[in-house]
Write a protein that holds these residues in place. Structure first.
Motif, mmCIF file in Angstrom:
data_model
loop_
_atom_site.group_PDB
_atom_site.id
_atom_site.type_symbol
_atom_site.label_atom_id
_atom_site.label_comp_id
_atom_site.label_asym_id
_atom_site.label_seq_id
_atom_site.Cartn_x
_atom_site.Cartn_y
_atom_site.Cartn_z
ATOM 1 N N ILE A 7 -10.123 1.736 -4.618
ATOM 2 C CA ILE A 7 -9.309 1.291 -3.493
ATOM 3 C C ILE A 7 -8.476 0.031 -3.579
ATOM 4 O O ILE A 7 -7.665 0.077 -3.007
ATOM 5 C CB ILE A 7 -10.203 1.390 -2.408
ATOM 6 C CG1 ILE A 7 -9.129 1.925 -0.863
ATOM 7 C CG2 ILE A 7 -11.190 0.368 -2.115
ATOM 8 C CD1 ILE A 7 -8.706 3.075 -0.882
ATOM 9 N N ASP A 8 -9.251 -1.110 -4.208
ATOM 10 C CA ASP A 8 -8.550 -2.250 -4.211
ATOM 11 C C ASP A 8 -7.329 -2.163 -5.034
ATOM 12 O O ASP A 8 -6.157 -2.686 -4.690
ATOM 13 C CB ASP A 8 -9.339 -3.287 -4.713
ATOM 14 C CG ASP A 8 -10.584 -3.643 -3.859
ATOM 15 O OD1 ASP A 8 -10.330 -3.399 -2.521
ATOM 16 O OD2 ASP A 8 -11.429 -4.028 -4.380
ATOM 17 N N ASP A 9 -7.336 -1.421 -6.275
ATOM 18 C CA ASP A 9 -6.035 -1.118 -6.921
ATOM 19 C C ASP A 9 -5.006 -0.287 -6.070
ATOM 20 O O ASP A 9 -3.887 -0.668 -6.221
ATOM 21 C CB ASP A 9 -6.447 -0.629 -8.198
ATOM 22 C CG ASP A 9 -7.178 -1.286 -9.276
ATOM 23 O OD1 ASP A 9 -7.245 -2.692 -8.674
ATOM 24 O OD2 ASP A 9 -7.634 -0.855 -10.185
ATOM 25 N N ALA A 10 -5.433 0.857 -5.414
ATOM 26 C CA ALA A 10 -4.699 1.608 -4.856
ATOM 27 C C ALA A 10 -3.964 0.814 -3.578
ATOM 28 O O ALA A 10 -2.758 0.954 -3.271
ATOM 29 C CB ALA A 10 -5.399 2.662 -4.136
ATOM 30 N N ARG A 11 -4.630 -0.313 -2.859
ATOM 31 C CA ARG A 11 -4.031 -0.967 -1.968
ATOM 32 C C ARG A 11 -2.906 -1.988 -2.570
ATOM 33 O O ARG A 11 -2.200 -2.313 -1.872
ATOM 34 C CB ARG A 11 -5.583 -1.734 -1.232
ATOM 35 C CG ARG A 11 -4.860 -2.764 -0.024
ATOM 36 C CD ARG A 11 -3.914 -1.921 0.960
ATOM 37 N NE ARG A 11 -3.393 -2.592 2.046
ATOM 38 C CZ ARG A 11 -4.278 -2.961 3.340
ATOM 39 N NH1 ARG A 11 -5.055 -2.421 3.433
ATOM 40 N NH2 ARG A 11 -3.471 -3.643 4.305
ATOM 41 N N LYS A 12 -3.380 -2.610 -3.681
ATOM 42 C CA LYS A 12 -2.334 -3.457 -4.208
ATOM 43 C C LYS A 12 -1.005 -2.825 -4.606
ATOM 44 O O LYS A 12 -0.018 -3.389 -4.021
ATOM 45 C CB LYS A 12 -2.894 -3.937 -5.467
ATOM 46 C CG LYS A 12 -2.143 -5.238 -6.182
ATOM 47 C CD LYS A 12 -2.734 -5.882 -7.263
ATOM 48 C CE LYS A 12 -1.872 -7.022 -7.950
ATOM 49 N NZ LYS A 12 -0.483 -6.655 -8.077
ATOM 50 N N LEU A 13 -1.167 -1.888 -5.006
ATOM 51 C CA LEU A 13 0.102 -0.880 -5.363
ATOM 52 C C LEU A 13 0.809 -0.493 -4.080
ATOM 53 O O LEU A 13 2.121 -0.337 -4.068
ATOM 54 C CB LEU A 13 -0.212 0.368 -6.172
ATOM 55 C CG LEU A 13 -0.615 0.419 -7.727
ATOM 56 C CD1 LEU A 13 -1.116 1.590 -8.235
ATOM 57 C CD2 LEU A 13 0.701 -0.181 -8.216
ATOM 58 N N PHE A 14 0.047 -0.122 -3.135
ATOM 59 C CA PHE A 14 0.607 0.310 -1.935
ATOM 60 C C PHE A 14 1.275 -1.054 -0.847
ATOM 61 O O PHE A 14 2.394 -0.923 -0.738
ATOM 62 C CB PHE A 14 -0.665 0.504 -0.909
ATOM 63 C CG PHE A 14 -0.423 1.008 0.583
ATOM 64 C CD1 PHE A 14 0.246 2.284 0.674
ATOM 65 C CD2 PHE A 14 -0.352 0.196 1.640
ATOM 66 C CE1 PHE A 14 0.753 2.465 2.023
ATOM 67 C CE2 PHE A 14 -0.170 0.261 2.887
ATOM 68 C CZ PHE A 14 0.241 1.540 3.122
ATOM 69 N N ASP A 15 0.591 -2.029 -1.259
ATOM 70 C CA ASP A 15 1.079 -3.311 -0.477
ATOM 71 C C ASP A 15 2.475 -3.664 -1.307
ATOM 72 O O ASP A 15 3.282 -4.221 -0.441
ATOM 73 C CB ASP A 15 0.241 -4.429 -0.758
ATOM 74 C CG ASP A 15 -0.955 -4.196 0.520
ATOM 75 O OD1 ASP A 15 -0.644 -3.378 1.512
ATOM 76 O OD2 ASP A 15 -1.976 -5.096 0.298
ATOM 77 N N ASP A 16 2.620 -3.521 -2.413
ATOM 78 C CA ASP A 16 3.815 -3.852 -3.374
ATOM 79 C C ASP A 16 5.026 -2.959 -3.217
ATOM 80 O O ASP A 16 6.336 -3.108 -3.552
ATOM 81 C CB ASP A 16 3.414 -3.990 -4.905
ATOM 82 C CG ASP A 16 2.524 -5.227 -5.008
ATOM 83 O OD1 ASP A 16 2.442 -6.116 -4.147
ATOM 84 O OD2 ASP A 16 1.942 -5.390 -6.154
ATOM 85 N N MET A 17 4.694 -1.446 -2.412
ATOM 86 C CA MET A 17 5.766 -0.916 -2.510
ATOM 87 C C MET A 17 6.853 -1.095 -1.437
ATOM 88 O O MET A 17 6.570 -1.519 -0.423
ATOM 89 C CB MET A 17 5.194 0.746 -2.163
ATOM 90 C CG MET A 17 4.299 1.206 -3.054
ATOM 91 S SD MET A 17 3.885 2.976 -2.579
ATOM 92 C CE MET A 17 5.246 3.838 -2.340
ATOM 93 N N HIS A 18 8.033 -1.151 -1.871
ATOM 94 C CA HIS A 18 9.284 -1.565 -1.264
ATOM 95 C C HIS A 18 9.411 -0.488 0.219
ATOM 96 O O HIS A 18 9.730 -0.841 1.267
ATOM 97 C CB HIS A 18 10.527 -1.639 -1.957
ATOM 98 C CG HIS A 18 10.498 -2.652 -2.839
ATOM 99 N ND1 HIS A 18 10.350 -4.044 -2.453
ATOM 100 C CD2 HIS A 18 10.637 -2.602 -4.272
ATOM 101 C CE1 HIS A 18 10.185 -4.857 -3.785
ATOM 102 N NE2 HIS A 18 10.439 -3.979 -4.653
ATOM 103 N N LYS A 19 9.198 0.785 -0.263
ATOM 104 C CA LYS A 19 9.325 1.885 0.558
ATOM 105 C C LYS A 19 7.973 2.696 0.860
ATOM 106 O O LYS A 19 7.698 3.421 -0.278
ATOM 107 C CB LYS A 19 10.605 2.753 0.322
ATOM 108 C CG LYS A 19 10.831 4.107 1.302
ATOM 109 C CD LYS A 19 11.858 4.789 0.836
ATOM 110 C CE LYS A 19 12.173 6.195 1.632
ATOM 111 N NZ LYS A 19 13.024 7.114 1.291
ATOM 112 N N LYS A 20 7.553 2.962 2.006
ATOM 113 C CA LYS A 20 6.201 3.776 1.959
ATOM 114 C C LYS A 20 6.733 4.839 3.148
ATOM 115 O O LYS A 20 6.981 4.521 4.283
ATOM 116 C CB LYS A 20 4.924 2.697 3.022
ATOM 117 C CG LYS A 20 4.727 1.474 2.063
ATOM 118 C CD LYS A 20 3.663 0.620 2.600
ATOM 119 C CE LYS A 20 3.196 -0.639 1.948
ATOM 120 N NZ LYS A 20 4.397 -1.293 2.051
ATOM 121 N N ASP A 21 6.388 5.995 2.556
ATOM 122 C CA ASP A 21 6.801 7.249 3.123
ATOM 123 C C ASP A 21 5.449 7.581 3.990
ATOM 124 O O ASP A 21 4.421 7.003 3.576
ATOM 125 C CB ASP A 21 7.539 8.148 2.722
ATOM 126 C CG ASP A 21 6.382 8.762 1.552
ATOM 127 O OD1 ASP A 21 5.436 8.421 1.355
ATOM 128 O OD2 ASP A 21 7.042 9.432 0.959
#
Length: 652
Positions: A230-244
């Motif tokens: 979940i930590d790796d998923a969250r890092k990618l999530f936080d770095d996304m410029h656009k979150k749908d």
């Protein structure tokens, strides 16, 4: 141990996931690309639900030719690629596809990549994966669409080895993987929970320069979340410029599945602050997070939000809400949702039956079964798991046997290991260990850790050391690294006063670097979750808690409460045992609840392990003396304490 709430809940939620809602599906179009309108809503659906459709132009072609047989002769159209596309789309079986294939070869159109891709796609669509692979291998020219179809075809067929092999060939052929092929492969990694392969594909993403692509990044978040990293998923999530919305939903669900449901609800609040409006799929995920958290205030808030958004109670959303209220301690609210649903399916009925079961209301659970049949709903395997579970926790042995005997003969549902586990649990709790043993020995299905855990737990309850040792041996052969199994066996030895044998088991745990799962109890007060462990003094009100607990125990002892030191599984003096009992996490949480909540209001606590017998007796006395109802959710079920009595009838 054995059959816990989470096990039953996971069985039920097989049909509650947001991916089971109908959606427009991902597809290939005439221009050899995927549908772009609304496609971001479907990229993360399980592979089994990715189905092909035709676009508007192809539908038009079909309408022009729908009266034709696939090989009806139209010489003037034989060199028109559009004609062969319409022929392929009209094919109903593999024989017709091969006829169309022969026509395409005869007319020299295999060199047309558009036609070849469509033929490849039709083979895959009809699950002719061997023919598709053979045709793919003979294609002189391939583009990213060709590779995507083949990779996706293997994935949907469940042939993950060839799926990965084809993807590997793609990279070796210097074909640049695109934002269609990569999500396919990542989805396979997700469904298989193959973190190693997922990490390798992530490396390909980085080399391809697609790490900032919205769709690829969303697939990576989904893969890591489902693999519980979940930590790796969250890092990618936080770095996304656009979150749908899909990405938010995946992240919310990921935290819930990894045991951090509170963070799921924090994300839900953040999502709404960002102006993202949730849909029913997202709300199902949020409702499931509430179920795991077990906080009634959160459940009421989510319910109010659903009403404010005017979401109708569809089968899936309504069923999820039944589960939510039941897991938050109110089977009555769950029944209100159930009764208010215009449409119910077999899962809706099964969830309501299960809710009554783990709230100790076995008779009400069984009463629902004929009502379900009268509504024309036939039971499935989940229904019988729910019914047998209800019988087990209410001591309804005869009723359980009757259901077990008729499920195959009358309803065509073949008993599997979960049904057998329910029966072992039912017999074991009733003290009929010999019958449970006979059932195990005569089973034709493969025995799993759940079944052996149920039998071992029964042996612990009834202090049958010899059978417990036999069950533990079988259990440890299946799961030698699970510390809970060692703890259960050591508890059997401790109950029997066999301290040397208990020490040997504990020594095995030490050598294997296995640690006992610590016990925790949670209580929600003023929208905040407070957590306690045994002997916990970290709470800001610890002084007040221990002061009230001391005076409370004195009142309880005057009323007849006697600490049961049999539940202290340590070879120490009785006085020390009594002191250890007094600081159990359940007692601390309830005492805090008496301090922090208004008089007359219910106290709701959640325990991650099975509540011990002494705490069970303690809570009965507290409910009688304080005139407070106390609802306890432990790993097995719910206990409702009112005026000195428990809903389980001391049978749990």
């Amino acid at each position: 141990v054995g059959l816990d709430l989470e096990a039953v809940g996971n069985s039920i939620r097989e049909s509650l996931t947001y991916s089971s809602l109908p959606r427009t599906m991902l597809k290939l179009t005439k221009t050899q690309t995927f549908l772009t309108a609304n496609h971001e809503r479907f990229r993360l659906l399980p592979l089994s639900q990715l189905a092909a459709t035709v676009d508007t132009q192809e539908t038009s072609l079909k309408s022009q030719t729908h009266t034709q047989k696939p090989l009806e002769s139209h010489p003037s159209l034989h060199i028109d690629p559009k004609y062969f596309v319409s022929v392929l789309l009209n094919c109903k079986n593999i024989f017709q596809i091969k006829q169309a294939h022969a026509q395409i070869v005869a007319n020299g159109l295999l060199t047309n990549l558009f036609v070849s891709n469509k033929l490849l796609y039709i083979y895959v669509q009809h699950k002719a994966i061997d023919e598709a692979h053979a045709f793919f291998g003979g294609m002189r020219e391939k583009d990213p669409v060709s590779w995507s179809v083949m990779v996706g075809g293997f994935a949907k067929d469940g042939d993950f080895v060839n799926c990965f092999r084809t993807f590997k060939e793609l990279t070796r052929c210097s074909v640049q993987p695109d934002n269609y092929t990569l999500p396919f492969v990542l989805r396979v990694c997700r469904d298989r929970m193959d973190l190693l392969m997922g990490s390798l594909v992530h490396g390909v993403v980085l080399k391809s320069g697609l790490s900032w692509d919205h769709f690829v990044c969303a697939a990576l978040v989904d893969m890591y979340a489902k693999c519980r990293v979940i930590d790796d998923a969250r890092k990618l999530f936080d770095d996304m410029h656009k979150k749908d919305l899909v990405t938010w939903t995946v992240m919310i669900d990921g935290y819930a599945e990894c045991g951090n449901a509170n963070e799921s609800l924090v994300l839900f609040d953040w999502m709404r602050e960002e102006g993202i409006v949730p849909d029913k799929i997202t709300m199902v995920t949020v409702v499931n997070a509430c179920s795991k958290l077990g906080a009634m205030h959160k459940a009421r808030f989510v319910h109010d939000y659903i009403c404010s958004m005017k979401f109708s109670l569809t089968v899936i959303l309504g069923t999820a809400m039944i589960d939510m209220y039941a897991k938050c301690g109110s089977v009555d609210f769950a029944r209100e949702i159930f009764d208010g649903m215009r449409e119910k399916n077999v899962i809706s009925w099964s969830v309501m039956i299960a809710a009554y079961g783990y709230h100790g209301q076995g008779k009400k659970a069984l009463d629902l079964f004929p009502m379900m049949l009268n509504c024309g709903i036939m039971p499935n395997r989940i229904t019988f798991v729910s019914l047998l579970y209800a019988c087990s926790h209410a001591g309804l042995v005869d009723e359980g046997f009757e259901l077990f005997n008729i499920m195959w003969d009358k309803y065509g549902v073949k008993p599997d290991v979960k049904h057998c586990t329910c029966m072992v649990d039912l017999l074991g709790r009733a003290g009929r260990l010999d019958e449970a043993l006979k059932l195990i020995e005569n089973m034709t299905v493969e025995k799993d850790e759940g079944l052996w855990s149920a039998f071992l737990a029964a042996c612990r309850i009834h202090k049958h050391v010899e059978l417990a040792e036999w069950a533990a041996k079988s259990l440890l052969e299946l799961q030698p690294q699970n510390p809970g199994h060692y703890v259960l066996l050591s508890n059997v030895y401790a109950n029997a006063g066999m301290w040397e044998d208990m020490a040997k088991v504990r020594n095995l745990m030490t050598k294997g670097n296995l640690k006992k799962i610590p016990g925790w109890t949670w209580i929600e007060v003023d929208n905040k979750i407070h957590q306690f462990s045994v002997g916990d003094k970290s709470h800001p009100l610890s002084k007040e808690i221990y002061g009230l607990l001391k005076s409370l125990i004195e009142k309880l002892e005057l009323a007849g409460y006697v600490p049961d030191t049999n539940f202290v599984l340590h070879d120490v003096d009785e006085e020390v045992k009594v002191g250890m009992l007094y600081t159990h996490s359940e007692k601390l949480a309830i005492t805090f609840g008496l301090i922090a909540t208004p008089e007359g209001t219910p106290i709701r606590i959640t325990k991650n392990l099975r509540v011990c017998g002494d705490c069970h007796t303690f809570i009965k006395f507290v409910s009688a003396i304080t005139k407070r109802s106390i609802i306890v959710r432990d790993s097995n079920r719910f206990h409702h304490f009112i005026e000195g009595a428990c809903s389980c009838g001391d049978y749990w």
